[in-house]
Design a protein around this motif. Sequence first.
Motif, PDB file in Angstrom:
ATOM      1  N   GLN A  86       0.824  -1.203   0.000  1.00 40.72           N
ATOM      2  CA  GLN A  86       0.000   0.000   0.000  1.00 40.72           C
ATOM      3  C   GLN A  86       0.862   1.258   0.000  1.00 40.72           C
ATOM      4  OE1 GLN A  86      -2.197  -1.272   3.504  1.00 40.72           O
ATOM      5  NE2 GLN A  86      -4.121  -1.279   2.324  1.00 40.72           N
ATOM      6  N   ASN A 144       1.122   7.072  -6.674  1.00 40.37           N
ATOM      7  CA  ASN A 144      -0.194   7.662  -6.974  1.00 40.37           C
ATOM      8  C   ASN A 144      -1.178   6.643  -7.534  1.00 40.37           C
ATOM      9  OD1 ASN A 144       0.668  10.240  -6.145  1.00 40.37           O
ATOM     10  ND2 ASN A 144       1.460  10.714  -8.180  1.00 40.37           N
ATOM     11  N   LEU A 169      -3.053   4.603  -5.330  1.00 37.01           N
ATOM     12  CA  LEU A 169      -3.992   4.233  -4.284  1.00 37.01           C
ATOM     13  C   LEU A 169      -5.037   5.325  -4.131  1.00 37.01           C
ATOM     14  CD1 LEU A 169      -4.040   1.674  -2.507  1.00 37.01           C
ATOM     15  CD2 LEU A 169      -3.087   3.055  -0.651  1.00 37.01           C
ATOM     16  N   GLY A 170      -6.294   4.952  -4.319  1.00 33.83           N
ATOM     17  CA  GLY A 170      -7.378   5.913  -4.210  1.00 33.83           C
ATOM     18  C   GLY A 170      -7.629   6.315  -2.773  1.00 33.83           C
ATOM     19  N   SER A 171      -8.448   7.359  -2.593  1.00 36.63           N
ATOM     20  CA  SER A 171      -8.731   7.870  -1.249  1.00 36.63           C
ATOM     21  C   SER A 171      -9.435   6.841  -0.377  1.00 36.63           C
ATOM     22  CB  SER A 171      -9.588   9.141  -1.342  1.00 36.63           C
ATOM     23  OG  SER A 171     -10.796   8.870  -2.045  1.00 36.63           O
ATOM     24  N   GLN A 217      -8.669   1.904  -2.704  1.00 33.49           N
ATOM     25  CA  GLN A 217      -8.744   1.032  -3.866  1.00 33.49           C
ATOM     26  C   GLN A 217      -7.485   1.185  -4.729  1.00 33.49           C
ATOM     27  OE1 GLN A 217     -10.319   3.872  -3.500  1.00 33.49           O
ATOM     28  NE2 GLN A 217     -10.678   4.925  -5.444  1.00 33.49           N
ATOM     29  N   GLY A 259      -5.531   1.375  -8.153  1.00 36.46           N
ATOM     30  CA  GLY A 259      -5.750   1.757  -9.538  1.00 36.46           C
ATOM     31  C   GLY A 259      -4.682   1.181 -10.449  1.00 36.46           C
TER      32      GLY A 259
END
Length: 409
Positions: free
Chosen positions: A17, A24, A26-28, A31, A33
């Motif tokens: 993670q 850049n 890992l979504g807020s 999730q 990407g």
Amino acid sequence: MHPPREPFQPAGPAPWQRAAAGANLLGSAGQLGVTIFEEMTTLAAKTGAINLGQGFPDEDGPAVIKAAAMAAIDAGANQYAPGKGILELREAVAVHQERFYGLAPDPQTEVIITTGATEGLAAALLAFAAPGDEVLTFEPFYDSYGAVIGLSGATHVTAPLLAPDFFPDLAALEAAFTDRTRVVLLNNPHNPTGAVFPREILQRVVELARRHDCLIITDEVYEHLTFGADHIPVATLPGAAERTITISSAGKTFSFTGWKIGWLTGPEHLVAAVRTVKQFLTYSSGTPFQAAIATGLGLPDAFYHGIAATLREKRDILSEGLRAAGFDVFTPQGTYFVNVDTAPLGIRDSVDLARRLPALVGVAAIPVPVFCHPAGAERTRSLLRFAFCKKVEVLEEAAARLATLSGKL
């Protein structure tokens, strides 16, 4: 009866993670990407667009190097190479460094061969950066830097590069250093901006690194791909050699990116530390390709001058089409890439335009904000990067397509 086992709850983000967040990806909401390169390549394939996103050539390098690889395979060079690389290539790297830069690394103790520059960078950062440390890069930054810094647990600090020349503001650079700065990771010539940093900027980096007693790791994979600007290895500057690890590779210089042959040089104690990590990543790879790249490093000066001149011509072909499209074009001094500002077309969101461009005109590019932290992404919000390391006829067609853009918006 044993009591039910509580599910394991990590104390913080898992290493994967941290790596994803650093790149850049890992979504807020946590999730995962896909990389922007995968997204743009998929769009290009779906629309039949010319893919000027990812920086790899669409034609092979010198036939003599390919022949050397085939000869090495035929001669039986198909088993593990030594962990630090075959001696022939380590010696060729040392000769190359002395021939072009006056450096003289010992091929026995101060040179190792890596699986591309990417592994060399990962091994070097993982060898020296740890939680509580800071690693300083310029911004925009190549995405793998953020990923490996995140994996190491260190904090990624950036100093901005500013258009139109994409040189750093020296006051901001100085302010980015702290007593926690462990490593300065310097990419020169610089991807994604195409900047080639002059001596005074590089010397200032060295002075600040000495003041804060930190290491310098340099990524110099575009060392021979400059256009009218001299490449100055950091290790040649006063006060730098004893704290500098230099990394380069064959992929960009010789147009064999798929072979993944890189190298790393520096003081013996630093190289030994990196080798300790590197041997538990890949140990070794590409035995016959290593022998072939040794041949490539010995090619005459005319080859090195020729590849830069050819690439400069390609830069100019694509830049003409980008200007005709209405972009503000920032002419690069090196690398495979030219950056443009979409603002003259009234477009402030380059990520949105990148997603629409393949369908609009049949060309794919990469938005620069993806190479930045949030504040940097806002600063570069209207910038797009195009790769010009393609065949001339491909670039001419791309330029013609781009010239139609303003009429299709």
